[in-house]
Design an enzyme around this catalytic site. Structure first.
Site, mmCIF file in Angstrom:
data_model
loop_
_atom_site.group_PDB
_atom_site.id
_atom_site.type_symbol
_atom_site.label_atom_id
_atom_site.label_comp_id
_atom_site.label_asym_id
_atom_site.label_seq_id
_atom_site.Cartn_x
_atom_site.Cartn_y
_atom_site.Cartn_z
ATOM 1 N N ARG A 144 0.850 -1.188 0.000
ATOM 2 C CA ARG A 144 0.000 0.000 0.000
ATOM 3 C C ARG A 144 0.887 1.241 0.000
ATOM 4 O O ARG A 144 1.984 1.227 0.578
ATOM 5 C CB ARG A 144 -0.919 0.033 1.230
ATOM 6 C CG ARG A 144 -2.145 -0.864 1.109
ATOM 7 C CD ARG A 144 -3.140 -0.375 0.037
ATOM 8 N NE ARG A 144 -4.324 -1.193 -0.075
ATOM 9 C CZ ARG A 144 -4.519 -2.142 -1.003
ATOM 10 N NH1 ARG A 144 -3.581 -2.416 -1.886
ATOM 11 N NH2 ARG A 144 -5.662 -2.802 -1.053
ATOM 12 N N HIS A 158 -1.293 0.072 -9.975
ATOM 13 C CA HIS A 158 -2.032 -0.828 -9.066
ATOM 14 C C HIS A 158 -2.548 -2.053 -9.828
ATOM 15 O O HIS A 158 -3.744 -2.328 -9.844
ATOM 16 C CB HIS A 158 -3.198 -0.089 -8.385
ATOM 17 C CG HIS A 158 -3.657 -0.770 -7.117
ATOM 18 N ND1 HIS A 158 -4.098 -0.094 -6.008
ATOM 19 C CD2 HIS A 158 -3.737 -2.092 -6.800
ATOM 20 C CE1 HIS A 158 -4.445 -0.966 -5.066
ATOM 21 N NE2 HIS A 158 -4.231 -2.181 -5.531
HETATM 22 P P1 NAP Z 1 -2.389 -10.811 5.231
HETATM 23 O O1 NAP Z 1 -2.508 -12.263 4.929
HETATM 24 O O2 NAP Z 1 -3.333 -10.184 6.213
HETATM 25 O O3 NAP Z 1 -0.873 -10.595 5.712
HETATM 26 C C1 NAP Z 1 -0.418 -9.395 6.243
HETATM 27 C C2 NAP Z 1 1.012 -9.589 6.733
HETATM 28 O O4 NAP Z 1 1.492 -8.337 7.209
HETATM 29 C C3 NAP Z 1 1.095 -10.577 7.885
HETATM 30 O O5 NAP Z 1 2.254 -11.350 7.765
HETATM 31 C C4 NAP Z 1 1.187 -9.667 9.101
HETATM 32 O O6 NAP Z 1 1.869 -10.231 10.200
HETATM 33 C C5 NAP Z 1 1.995 -8.530 8.537
HETATM 34 N N1 NAP Z 1 1.792 -7.322 9.337
HETATM 35 C C6 NAP Z 1 0.648 -6.636 9.529
HETATM 36 N N2 NAP Z 1 0.862 -5.586 10.346
HETATM 37 C C7 NAP Z 1 2.157 -5.643 10.670
HETATM 38 C C8 NAP Z 1 2.978 -4.834 11.494
HETATM 39 N N3 NAP Z 1 2.508 -3.770 12.161
HETATM 40 N N4 NAP Z 1 4.278 -5.164 11.627
HETATM 41 C C9 NAP Z 1 4.768 -6.234 10.970
HETATM 42 N N5 NAP Z 1 4.042 -7.046 10.163
HETATM 43 C C10 NAP Z 1 2.761 -6.737 10.036
HETATM 44 O O7 NAP Z 1 -2.495 -9.942 3.903
HETATM 45 P P2 NAP Z 1 -2.166 -10.389 2.390
HETATM 46 O O8 NAP Z 1 -3.292 -11.122 1.798
HETATM 47 O O9 NAP Z 1 -0.817 -10.996 2.347
HETATM 48 O O10 NAP Z 1 -2.156 -8.954 1.687
HETATM 49 C C11 NAP Z 1 -1.247 -7.954 2.126
HETATM 50 C C12 NAP Z 1 -1.573 -6.626 1.479
HETATM 51 O O11 NAP Z 1 -1.256 -6.662 0.086
HETATM 52 C C13 NAP Z 1 -3.057 -6.246 1.493
HETATM 53 O O12 NAP Z 1 -3.441 -5.732 2.747
HETATM 54 C C14 NAP Z 1 -3.098 -5.188 0.413
HETATM 55 O O13 NAP Z 1 -2.813 -3.928 0.982
HETATM 56 C C15 NAP Z 1 -1.955 -5.582 -0.530
HETATM 57 N N6 NAP Z 1 -2.446 -6.015 -1.868
HETATM 58 C C16 NAP Z 1 -2.036 -5.324 -2.970
HETATM 59 C C17 NAP Z 1 -2.471 -5.716 -4.222
HETATM 60 C C18 NAP Z 1 -2.006 -5.003 -5.464
HETATM 61 O O14 NAP Z 1 -2.524 -5.252 -6.551
HETATM 62 N N7 NAP Z 1 -1.031 -4.127 -5.380
HETATM 63 C C19 NAP Z 1 -3.324 -6.808 -4.354
HETATM 64 C C20 NAP Z 1 -3.723 -7.495 -3.215
HETATM 65 C C21 NAP Z 1 -3.263 -7.086 -1.957
HETATM 66 P P3 NAP Z 1 1.281 -11.505 10.983
HETATM 67 O O15 NAP Z 1 1.392 -12.645 9.999
HETATM 68 O O16 NAP Z 1 2.162 -11.654 12.133
HETATM 69 O O17 NAP Z 1 -0.156 -11.187 11.316
#
Ligand code: NAP
Length: 313
Positions: A228, A276
């Site tokens: 993000r 994006h």
């Molecule tokens: P997810 O499964 O919820 O994973 C989030 C990860 O971030 C987890 O490993 C979490 O740690 C870690 N995290 C969250 N807050 C943190 C903090 N304060 N300090 C350290 N680590 C932290 O999410 P996901 O499905 O992988 O997706 C991640 C993000 O990718 C989405 O939220 C979205 O913003 C982005 N995204 C972008 C696109 C694009 O097209 N550019 C598409 C889809 C998603 P824990 O495992 O310990 O909870």
């Protein structure tokens, strides 16, 4: 018969109509799928939601059992005070593969120096005996080891890279050095020849990459951010690029989208902007996730991918 409201933007309905209808039918749950305006909000059982859709006030949806997000990121809905129902985010195999391909593609581009190679058109044969290092001698750091970060980190391990991951809670993932906490972040950044950020947008992650943390990177580090836009302090990144601390950045997400034409990222010689497009939910696979959550709810089973609203993701 339950009623499911498809509340993404209407132009996406033709892509979802077939897959969503079939996926819900395959679960054995009898359902009618409606679009905004076609049914009384108080008669809706499930809301298939998107931040770009027309339904952002859930007050009238008094019977709704869940809001099922078509997007992985929930920052635009998680703080919505009209939302009293469970909120589920999208973990979609199609989206995951898209992210893996985007990340591995850009990591390999940096690793092999492909931009510089493409720029060579002057007839000079630059073979000075050096060859690019092997992937095992290239340190890649993944910020975020969730559904997407873990899949990308594992794909990079498959390619032979030396991968370090960082997450909020400690992890144990084969082939990856897993770090957490503030000390873990400092250790991770200090070894990041290529830094990939796939963290969600939460109050804790805002401006995580700032002047102080960017200064920890090895000179000339590359950054790939498909997480993000809020993860990066833009002024700090531009300053780090200008002094060479950061050698190049590939940015897919921004604080303001579309990225305004006058934004310095567009013209910066060491920035690649992508609009994006790193990963998107795919109608076929995303519909299966929505249908499975409806089935679970109707069977009294727990939801998949329930958002922890206190954590913000
Ligand atoms: P997810 O499964 O919820 O994973 C989030 C990860 O971030 C987890 O490993 C979490 O740690 C870690 N995290 C969250 N807050 C943190 C903090 N304060 N300090 C350290 N680590 C932290 O999410 P996901 O499905 O992988 O997706 C991640 C993000 O990718 C989405 O939220 C979205 O913003 C982005 N995204 C972008 C696109 C694009 O097209 N550019 C598409 C889809 C998603 P824990 O495992 O310990 O909870």
């Amino acid at each position: 018969m339950i009623r499911v409201l498809f509340a993404d933007k209407s132009s996406n309905w033709p892509r979802y109509e077939g897959p969503l209808t079939e996926a819900i039918a395959a679960t054995g749950v009898a359902a009618e799928i409606v679009q905004p305006g076609e049914a009384d909000p108080s008669s809706v059982d499930y809301i298939v939601y998107s931040p770009q859709g027309p339904v952002q006030d859930f007050t009238a949806y008094t019977k709704a059992k869940a809001v099922l997000n078509l997007w992985a990121g929930v920052e635009r809905v998680v703080g919505n005070t009209t939302l009293t129902q469970p909120l589920c985010r999208m973990v979609d195999a199609g989206l995951e593969r898209g992210m893996v391909e985007y990340v591995t593609g850009h990591v390999l581009r940096y690793h092999l120096g492909i931009d510089a190679t493409l720029a060579q058109q002057d007839g000079v044969w630059r073979h000075d005996g050096g060859v690019p290092p092997l992937a095992r001698n290239r340190s890649v750091v993944m910020l975020g080891l969730g559904a997407l970060g873990k899949a990308c980190a594992e794909a990079l391990v498959e390619l032979g890279f030396t991968v370090t991951g960082w997450s909020r809670t400690p992890k144990d993932i084969a082939g990856i050095t897993c770090l957490s906490g503030e000390d873990g972040l400092r250790a991770a950044l200090s070894r990041a020849e290529i830094l990939v950020s796939i963290l969600p947008d939460t109050p804790e992650t805002t401006d995580l990459l700032n002047a102080e943390t960017l200064a920890l990177l090895p000179e000339g580090a590359r950054i790939i951010n498909p997480g993000r836009g809020t993860l990066i302090d833009d002024d700090a990144l531009l300053a780090a690029l200008d002094r060479g601390q950061v050698g190049h950045a590939t940015l897919d997400v921004f604080r303001t989208e579309p990225l305004p034409p006058e934004h310095p990222y567009w013209a910066h010689p060491n920035v690649t902007v992508t609009p994006h497009i790193a990963a998107e939910s795919r109608a076929e696979t995303a519909s299966e996730v929505i249908a499975e959550n409806i089935r679970r709810s109707e069977a009294g089973e727990p939801f998949l991918y329930l958002v922890d609203r206190s954590r913000g993701y």
